[in-house]
Design a protein around this motif. Sequence first.
Motif, mmCIF file in Angstrom:
data_model
loop_
_atom_site.group_PDB
_atom_site.id
_atom_site.type_symbol
_atom_site.label_atom_id
_atom_site.label_comp_id
_atom_site.label_asym_id
_atom_site.label_seq_id
_atom_site.Cartn_x
_atom_site.Cartn_y
_atom_site.Cartn_z
ATOM 1 N N ILE A 284 -18.438 27.905 -37.004
ATOM 2 C CA ILE A 284 -17.714 28.774 -36.060
ATOM 3 C C ILE A 284 -16.530 27.977 -35.504
ATOM 4 O O ILE A 284 -16.692 27.073 -34.676
ATOM 5 N N VAL A 285 -15.329 28.332 -35.962
ATOM 6 C CA VAL A 285 -14.132 27.564 -35.621
ATOM 7 C C VAL A 285 -13.904 27.519 -34.118
ATOM 8 O O VAL A 285 -13.556 26.477 -33.552
ATOM 9 N N ALA A 286 -14.093 28.638 -33.444
ATOM 10 C CA ALA A 286 -13.856 28.698 -31.996
ATOM 11 C C ALA A 286 -14.734 27.708 -31.242
ATOM 12 O O ALA A 286 -14.292 27.058 -30.282
ATOM 13 N N LEU A 287 -15.986 27.547 -31.692
ATOM 14 C CA LEU A 287 -16.881 26.614 -31.020
ATOM 15 C C LEU A 287 -16.526 25.162 -31.342
ATOM 16 O O LEU A 287 -16.754 24.269 -30.529
ATOM 17 N N GLN A 288 -15.965 24.939 -32.526
ATOM 18 C CA GLN A 288 -15.493 23.590 -32.838
ATOM 19 C C GLN A 288 -14.288 23.223 -31.991
ATOM 20 O O GLN A 288 -14.128 22.069 -31.568
ATOM 21 N N ILE A 289 -13.429 24.195 -31.734
ATOM 22 C CA ILE A 289 -12.295 23.963 -30.835
ATOM 23 C C ILE A 289 -12.808 23.655 -29.429
ATOM 24 O O ILE A 289 -12.321 22.734 -28.758
ATOM 25 N N ALA A 290 -13.814 24.413 -28.989
ATOM 26 C CA ALA A 290 -14.406 24.160 -27.670
ATOM 27 C C ALA A 290 -15.031 22.771 -27.614
ATOM 28 O O ALA A 290 -14.892 22.049 -26.614
ATOM 29 N N ALA A 291 -15.723 22.384 -28.697
ATOM 30 C CA ALA A 291 -16.347 21.060 -28.739
ATOM 31 C C ALA A 291 -15.303 19.953 -28.667
ATOM 32 O O ALA A 291 -15.496 18.934 -27.990
ATOM 33 N N GLN A 292 -14.179 20.144 -29.356
ATOM 34 C CA GLN A 292 -13.117 19.146 -29.315
ATOM 35 C C GLN A 292 -12.448 19.079 -27.950
ATOM 36 O O GLN A 292 -11.986 18.019 -27.529
ATOM 37 N N ALA A 293 -12.386 20.215 -27.262
ATOM 38 C CA ALA A 293 -11.848 20.195 -25.898
ATOM 39 C C ALA A 293 -12.695 19.317 -24.988
ATOM 40 O O ALA A 293 -12.188 18.687 -24.047
ATOM 41 N N LEU A 294 -13.985 19.216 -25.280
ATOM 42 C CA LEU A 294 -14.889 18.402 -24.476
ATOM 43 C C LEU A 294 -14.685 16.895 -24.712
ATOM 44 O O LEU A 294 -15.277 16.074 -24.001
ATOM 45 N N HIS A 295 -13.844 16.548 -25.685
ATOM 46 C CA HIS A 295 -13.495 15.136 -25.878
ATOM 47 C C HIS A 295 -12.833 14.574 -24.615
ATOM 48 O O HIS A 295 -12.939 13.382 -24.320
ATOM 49 N N ALA A 296 -12.143 15.453 -23.884
ATOM 50 C CA ALA A 296 -11.528 15.025 -22.629
ATOM 51 C C ALA A 296 -12.557 14.458 -21.671
ATOM 52 O O ALA A 296 -12.286 13.503 -20.946
ATOM 53 N N ALA A 297 -13.762 15.027 -21.694
ATOM 54 C CA ALA A 297 -14.835 14.546 -20.815
ATOM 55 C C ALA A 297 -15.591 13.384 -21.434
ATOM 56 O O ALA A 297 -15.742 12.322 -20.821
ATOM 57 N N SER A 298 -16.076 13.557 -22.687
ATOM 58 C CA SER A 298 -16.964 12.559 -23.289
ATOM 59 C C SER A 298 -16.259 11.240 -23.557
ATOM 60 O O SER A 298 -16.898 10.179 -23.570
ATOM 61 N N PHE A 299 -14.939 11.272 -23.754
ATOM 62 C CA PHE A 299 -14.209 10.012 -23.905
ATOM 63 C C PHE A 299 -13.230 9.780 -22.755
ATOM 64 O O PHE A 299 -13.285 8.763 -22.076
ATOM 65 N N GLY A 300 -12.286 10.709 -22.519
ATOM 66 C CA GLY A 300 -11.215 10.473 -21.565
ATOM 67 C C GLY A 300 -11.679 10.186 -20.153
ATOM 68 O O GLY A 300 -11.426 9.104 -19.601
ATOM 69 N N VAL A 301 -12.376 11.146 -19.549
ATOM 70 C CA VAL A 301 -12.835 10.971 -18.173
ATOM 71 C C VAL A 301 -13.852 9.836 -18.089
ATOM 72 O O VAL A 301 -13.808 9.008 -17.166
ATOM 73 N N PHE A 302 -14.751 9.774 -19.069
ATOM 74 C CA PHE A 302 -15.786 8.734 -19.037
ATOM 75 C C PHE A 302 -15.158 7.345 -19.113
ATOM 76 O O PHE A 302 -15.484 6.462 -18.310
ATOM 77 N N HIS A 303 -14.259 7.135 -20.069
ATOM 78 C CA HIS A 303 -13.688 5.805 -20.266
ATOM 79 C C HIS A 303 -12.858 5.379 -19.060
ATOM 80 O O HIS A 303 -12.973 4.234 -18.584
ATOM 81 N N ALA A 304 -12.004 6.266 -18.548
ATOM 82 C CA ALA A 304 -11.175 5.913 -17.394
ATOM 83 C C ALA A 304 -12.044 5.582 -16.180
ATOM 84 O O ALA A 304 -11.766 4.632 -15.434
ATOM 85 N N SER A 305 -13.112 6.353 -15.982
ATOM 86 C CA SER A 305 -14.012 6.093 -14.862
ATOM 87 C C SER A 305 -14.776 4.783 -15.061
ATOM 88 O O SER A 305 -14.979 4.009 -14.117
ATOM 89 N N ALA A 306 -15.204 4.517 -16.307
ATOM 90 C CA ALA A 306 -15.953 3.296 -16.597
ATOM 91 C C ALA A 306 -15.082 2.054 -16.441
ATOM 92 O O ALA A 306 -15.528 1.028 -15.899
ATOM 93 N N ILE A 307 -13.832 2.136 -16.897
ATOM 94 C CA ILE A 307 -12.898 1.016 -16.724
ATOM 95 C C ILE A 307 -12.656 0.760 -15.236
ATOM 96 O O ILE A 307 -12.576 -0.384 -14.771
ATOM 97 N N HIS A 308 -12.538 1.839 -14.476
ATOM 98 C CA HIS A 308 -12.346 1.746 -13.021
ATOM 99 C C HIS A 308 -13.522 1.004 -12.378
ATOM 100 O O HIS A 308 -13.324 0.089 -11.562
ATOM 101 N N LEU A 309 -14.748 1.381 -12.741
ATOM 102 C CA LEU A 309 -15.929 0.724 -12.181
ATOM 103 C C LEU A 309 -16.052 -0.719 -12.661
ATOM 104 O O LEU A 309 -16.465 -1.603 -11.905
ATOM 105 N N THR A 310 -15.703 -0.967 -13.918
ATOM 106 C CA THR A 310 -15.771 -2.332 -14.452
ATOM 107 C C THR A 310 -14.858 -3.258 -13.673
ATOM 108 O O THR A 310 -15.220 -4.395 -13.334
ATOM 109 N N HIS A 311 -13.649 -2.782 -13.375
ATOM 110 C CA HIS A 311 -12.714 -3.579 -12.584
ATOM 111 C C HIS A 311 -13.279 -3.855 -11.196
ATOM 112 O O HIS A 311 -13.073 -4.936 -10.627
ATOM 113 N N ARG A 312 -14.015 -2.913 -10.639
ATOM 114 C CA ARG A 312 -14.621 -3.074 -9.320
ATOM 115 C C ARG A 312 -15.806 -4.031 -9.372
ATOM 116 O O ARG A 312 -15.981 -4.876 -8.486
ATOM 117 N N TYR A 313 -16.629 -3.924 -10.408
ATOM 118 C CA TYR A 313 -17.831 -4.752 -10.502
ATOM 119 C C TYR A 313 -17.528 -6.213 -10.819
ATOM 120 O O TYR A 313 -18.307 -7.100 -10.462
#
Length: 382
Positions: A284-313
């Motif tokens: 289902i192409v539409a659901l694959q597009i939706a899954a790829q949109a979630l890359h913003a969360a699973s990589f983008g938001v997660f990595h930026a937040s993790a780097i932020h915490l790493t710098h703090r720790y």
Amino acid sequence: MPYARLSSYYFFHFAALGALVPFWGPYLLDRGFEPVAIGVLMAILMGTKIVAPNLFGSLADWRGQRMLIVRLGALLALLSFTAVFWADGFWPMALTMAIWSFFWNGPLPLIEAVTFNHLGTRVSRYAQVRVWGSIGFILVVLAVGWWQQQAGSGVVPIAVLLLFGGILLSVMLVPDCPHAHVATEHLSLRRLVGQREVMFFLAACLLMQASHGAYYAFYSIYLEAEGYSDSAVGALWAFGVVIEVLVFLRMHRLLERFSARALILWSLALAVLRWLLIGLFVDIVALQIAAQALHAASFGVFHASAIHLTHRYFPGVTQARGQALYNSISFGVGGALGSLTSGLLWSAVGASWTYSVAAGFAALGFVAAASSKCRGSVPAGC
């Protein structure tokens, strides 16, 4: 703040990742490697992140000359990558990948530490520098996807070689910036890591990256097997990173409004959903597009937040080793675990179960993150 010079490194480093992650698996498949062998080779690519960042980080904190070490690593990565064109068979390819990926993966945590030092108290603005890595990834995924469709998978190592050259040129221009002297410098790295919140944080990072193993190693192969064209595969990869770019541009606002820990929890929950969408609804192409949109969360938001915490720790003299530890445990141990697991499961139980296991990794990461807590303020940089 040398914004353009720092951004150029991220651009070329993640552009090289854009040539490798979507296309290296199909390239190896075309060269006659079996799925299990591909899983092992991709695990090597991730596994060098276990050792290389820690060695580079320790050397940098000891010598205090981060950019000199970064430049040496970039040069050796470029030179050693040329052996790919002659590597024939599993063991020569494994040795070649181990060498060039070691020198490619090692310098990144040092650049992260230098970037945060240049940012000083403006640490929430990290994503506005890092976003150029995502832009480079998008442009290269689209370009290599089109080029491969015209000329075959043999263009993939050529593209990576050119981008490694870009990395070397960029690091020649980045100025170093020493860490700030803070009151916690007497703390050892071992003592910092031994804190409960840091241990659970690193466990969550490991499990999140383990959940990405099937995606990085087999997503392109999976889509092609289901009838997606090379250009469609490239477009799906690029779309995910386009959404990630939009998140990076507003990441400082998210970090001002929400805690990094809360953002990590949401990212892990959405990662569970993403892997289930890919594994169960690939047709289902539409659901694959939706899954790829979630890359913003699973990589983008997660990595930026993790780097932020790493710098703090990890403040002061532990900066480079702290960033190295984050990269080693998450992208190294987690990435290797995910690649090996997906390689073993892919032929044995199929794609749907493989991505279900990936969702399970993310769910365990959520539990680990929920067991941690966030701590004090970020120390000032230079």
